[in-house]
Motif scaffolding. Structure first.
Motif, PDB file in Angstrom:
ATOM      1  N   ALA A  35      11.720 -27.567  15.881  1.00 47.51           N
ATOM      2  CA  ALA A  35      12.495 -26.893  14.832  1.00 47.51           C
ATOM      3  C   ALA A  35      13.489 -27.865  14.214  1.00 47.51           C
ATOM      4  CB  ALA A  35      13.220 -25.680  15.407  1.00 47.51           C
ATOM      5  N   THR A  36      14.054 -28.736  15.058  1.00 47.13           N
ATOM      6  CA  THR A  36      14.937 -29.740  14.474  1.00 47.13           C
ATOM      7  C   THR A  36      14.066 -30.647  13.603  1.00 47.13           C
ATOM      8  OG1 THR A  36      16.803 -31.204  14.927  1.00 47.13           O
ATOM      9  CG2 THR A  36      14.870 -31.507  16.319  1.00 47.13           C
ATOM     10  N   GLN A  37      14.503 -30.892  12.365  1.00 43.58           N
ATOM     11  CA  GLN A  37      13.590 -31.465  11.376  1.00 43.58           C
ATOM     12  C   GLN A  37      13.615 -33.000  11.369  1.00 43.58           C
ATOM     13  OE1 GLN A  37      14.837 -27.903   8.517  1.00 43.58           O
ATOM     14  NE2 GLN A  37      13.817 -29.516   7.396  1.00 43.58           N
ATOM     15  N   GLU A  38      13.347 -33.570  12.544  1.00 43.49           N
ATOM     16  CA  GLU A  38      13.384 -35.037  12.638  1.00 43.49           C
ATOM     17  C   GLU A  38      12.532 -35.711  11.566  1.00 43.49           C
ATOM     18  OE1 GLU A  38      12.176 -36.510  16.465  1.00 43.49           O
ATOM     19  OE2 GLU A  38      12.317 -38.591  15.845  1.00 43.49           O
ATOM     20  N   TYR A  39      11.282 -35.259  11.448  1.00 45.46           N
ATOM     21  CA  TYR A  39      10.351 -35.898  10.506  1.00 45.46           C
ATOM     22  C   TYR A  39      10.103 -35.020   9.283  1.00 45.46           C
ATOM     23  CZ  TYR A  39       9.233 -39.119  14.352  1.00 45.46           C
ATOM     24  OH  TYR A  39       9.282 -40.056  15.363  1.00 45.46           O
ATOM     25  N   THR A  40      10.842 -33.968   9.132  1.00 41.87           N
ATOM     26  CA  THR A  40      10.582 -33.060   8.011  1.00 41.87           C
ATOM     27  C   THR A  40      11.855 -32.798   7.198  1.00 41.87           C
ATOM     28  OG1 THR A  40      10.758 -31.215   9.595  1.00 41.87           O
ATOM     29  CG2 THR A  40       8.541 -31.927   8.995  1.00 41.87           C
ATOM     30  N   GLY A  41      12.639 -33.866   7.040  1.00 38.53           N
ATOM     31  CA  GLY A  41      13.749 -33.771   6.093  1.00 38.53           C
ATOM     32  C   GLY A  41      15.127 -33.619   6.709  1.00 38.53           C
ATOM     33  N   GLN A  42      15.172 -33.598   8.051  1.00 36.17           N
ATOM     34  CA  GLN A  42      16.449 -33.664   8.763  1.00 36.17           C
ATOM     35  C   GLN A  42      17.497 -32.661   8.271  1.00 36.17           C
ATOM     36  OE1 GLN A  42      17.607 -37.742   9.560  1.00 36.17           O
ATOM     37  NE2 GLN A  42      15.663 -38.072  10.609  1.00 36.17           N
TER      38      GLN A  42
END
Ligand code: GCV
Length: 658
Positions: free
Chosen positions: A380-387
């Motif tokens: 859920a934390t958007q490391e690779y999807t826009g942070q």
């Protein structure tokens, strides 16, 4: 903030309780913590909306009754399920366990006035997955590189500050409430990369974990802890952590006994072993089943579980070595161990074979170990999807994973015992940094409850709860900016499943070759003729053959491989024609222009909702759209320029590429 002081109410604003709070309710339940929560929630809502709630006593004129199911009626409900009926003006929730009553209450809140209209035949609601868990990658002490929360984009930790558990746990309480309202029942409170301070939570600092567990328990949530495999050495002073050593086994048994003295309903351990520098059983020539089972044995007498992560790969590989393929690693390591894990060990498998990219195939390990319990891990934390600076609602991605049928039969969502998400929450007043990222957390919980649910229907719920009574224009606007946001993000970032192309280290923003000559095993192999990784069995790394049929066949050939995964499975010329009819190079150009245009449009739609959204929330999102647009343009220009320069093939529409 919306209506609870300095903390955003997220999907539980007061107004969402209007329907239950204006009714006469009766709670017949035990006196365990979840039952107390049910009563307190109703009492609070009634105080605000003029209703009344009584405990026990006769049902008199109650419009809402929450009560234990009679012995003969509760068989189909399980520990956490509930039944809902409405007859003769009374809505009744029955459950076998107190947590079922809690989930039933929140279901009635979701239904709002609909819960009090007409008649309803008995409906049974029960979670498909027993474990619905959030893993917090929170450090207790601020880590010099990773900060307080590893890959955290929402401020500091909810649990930890200044090197210890927060004294004021009100925010944790509010968090537990939000989680219960979307069905989450387990939380691991510290990072899977266990540094020295965090290691001590298991022993002399267990009291701090117990304080958090006390606050989460009334919301039906069990607390779990990430532990280091080397704990017997680091904490116990033993010369070894060999899982087959008797003293090691005894150490784990004793340490675990003390944990249960502090936290009677402790959920268990989460372990990242032999992964990215964490210690593990390989150092002793032991298998991961040996490793997991020593912890499982310690937890077994108390009903605890070990979540053993399958994220095991070589992060020191030589980029010149084309025979090593990181995507293969988890399957290669773990499938030979099927049947060897203890019954209370759960193998926790990332949803894709790499690392939470915007597009990956479903991990071939899912479904490949029928004699091993499985939890699927999403991020859920958007490391690779826009942070959490970009809008990227991940419901459709997770739903695709959960609906995937590894051998054409049973879906991943039904094969799993649990669904786990790396949490996207911090001490930010909006919880998630980007207020719209709250939708990811809510959607995760609801999909864990029902993996077959339509994510767009879940989004409807989130919109209605978060903005009670809002006009259709707001719901339409939110759908417009969220529904397609994953696809938009995919369009302007790494194309056709090839992945990465992010800046090394922090992973934000484009760097096409950032990992191309690195030891991490994350490559795209672009040259002047083509791009992509040959993972076929015939000519590549053989990864495609890890799938059962029909997928092994589908992925093996570029002719049958779905477009969106083409470059994950195949190295193809730029002129290769996709099923869409476009060449690969033209697809890259077109999607990157489209992605940016879609962000511009979403920003415009959001601006038009200013009169319908709380000003602080509106401003936070508006500000993030500016950054998203800047970043999307950067992605577009770097990716398009890179591939124009490599391939020499011009854009057939003659647009500006640098
Ligand atoms: C917690 C990725 C992240 C790491 C994370 C790791 C994991 O590699 O970049 O920060 O470590 O996944 O899932 O263990």
């Amino acid at each position: 903030m919306t209506d609870s002081g300095d903390l955003d109410a997220a999907w539980l604003p007061s107004a969402a309780f209007r329907a239950v709070g204006s009714r006469r309710s009766l709670v017949r339940a035990g006196d365990g913590p979840p039952a107390e929560t049910v009563y307190a929630e109703l009492a609070d809502a009634c105080e605000r909306f003029g209703g009344r709630v009584v405990r026990d006593g006769g049902d008199g004129d109650a419009e809402l009754v929450l009560e234990p199911a009679g012995d003969d009626l509760g068989d189909d409900l399980g520990d956490e399920g509930f039944a809902l009926t409405r007859r003769g003006g009374t809505t009744t929730v029955t459950a076998s366990g107190e947590r079922g009553l809690l989930y039933g209450l929140f279901h009635v809140v979701r239904l709002g006035e609909d819960a009090f209209r007409g008649e309803r035949a008995r409906e049974v609601h029960r979670p498909a997955l027993a474990t619905r868990m959030l893993d917090h990658w929170d450090n207790v002490a601020v880590h010099p590189v990773m900060g307080q929360v590893e890959r955290g984009y929402a401020g500091g930790s909810l649990f930890w500050a200044d090197g210890r558990a927060r004294g004021d746990l009100d925010r944790v309480r509010a968090y537990g409430r939000l989680l219960a309202a979307c069905g989450i029942n387990a939380v691991a409170v510290n990072n899977v990369n266990v540094h020295e301070t965090e290691a001590r939570l298991l022993t002399d600092r267990i009291g701090e974990v117990a304080a958090i567990a006390d606050v989460l328990r009334p919301y039906g949530i069990r607390t779990h802890l990430s532990v280091t495999f080397a704990a017997p050495m680091v904490l116990g002073g033993l010369p070894t952590a060999d899982p087959l050593d008797g003293a090691v086994r005894d150490w784990w048994a004793e340490a675990t006994g003390r944990v249960y003295e502090a936290i009677g309903d402790f959920g268990g351990y989460v372990v990242k072993a032999d992964s990215e520098g964490q210690p593990g059983p390989f150092a002793y020539g032991r298998s991961h089943a040996d490793g997991a089972n020593v912890l499982a044995a310690a937890l077994e007498p108390y009903g605890g579980t070990v979540h053993w992560r399958a994220f095991v790969y070589d992060h020191r590989q030589d980029w010149r070595d084309r025979t090593t393929d990181r995507a293969r690693a988890a399957y290669d390591h773990f499938t030979p161990l099927d049947g060897e894990f203890a019954p209370n060990a759960v193998l926790q498998v990332k949803h894709g074979p790499m690392d939470f990219q915007v597009r990956e195939p479903v991990s071939p390990l899912i479904g490949a170990m029928p004699r091993t319990r499985l939890a699927v891990e999403v991020q859920a934390t958007q490391e690779y999807t826009g942070q959490q600076r970009h809008v990227c609602w991940l419901g459709p991605m997770w739903s695709e994973v959960l609906r995937f049928r590894p051998d054409g039969g049973v879906s991943a969502g039904r094969l799993a015992d649990g669904l786990v998400a790396v949490s996207n929450v911090g001490d930010d007043p909006f919880w998630t940094g980007h207020p719209l990222a709250q939708a990811n957390l809510y959607t995760f919980g609801r999909l864990a409850w029902d993996p077959a649910a339509d994510p767009h229907a879940v989004l409807d719920e989130w919109i209605a709860l978060t903005h009670p009574g809002a006009p259709a224009r707001l719901a339409d606007g939110l759908h417009a900016v969220l529904d397609g946001s994953w696809s938009t993000y995919e369009k302007y970032t790494a194309p056709l499943g090839v992945g990465f192309m992010v800046q090394p280290g922090h992973h934000y923003g484009p760097s096409v070759d950032g990992y191309e000559y690195s030891p991490w095993g994350t490559y795209h192999f672009a040259d002047r003729d083509g791009v992509g990784v040959d993972r076929s069995a015939a000519t590549g790394t053989g990864y495609a053959a890890q799938y059962a049929d029909p997928w092994a066949k589908v992925y093996e050939s570029p002719e049958t491989c779905p477009d969106e995964l083409l470059l994950f499975f195949h190295h193809v010329p730029y002129g290769h024609v996709l099923h869409s009819g476009k060449t690969v190079i033209q697809h890259i150009y077109d999607t990157h222009f489209e992605g940016v245009a879609e962000v511009e449009e979403a920003r415009r739609v959001w601006a038009g909702l200013a009169d319908l959204v709380d000003p602080a929330r509106h401003a936070r999102v508006a500000e993030r759209y500016e950054e998203q647009l800047r970043s999307a343009r950067e992605w577009r220009d770097q990716i398009n320029s890179y591939f124009l320069r490599k391939s020499g093939v011009p854009d057939e529409r003659g647009r500006t590429i640098h």
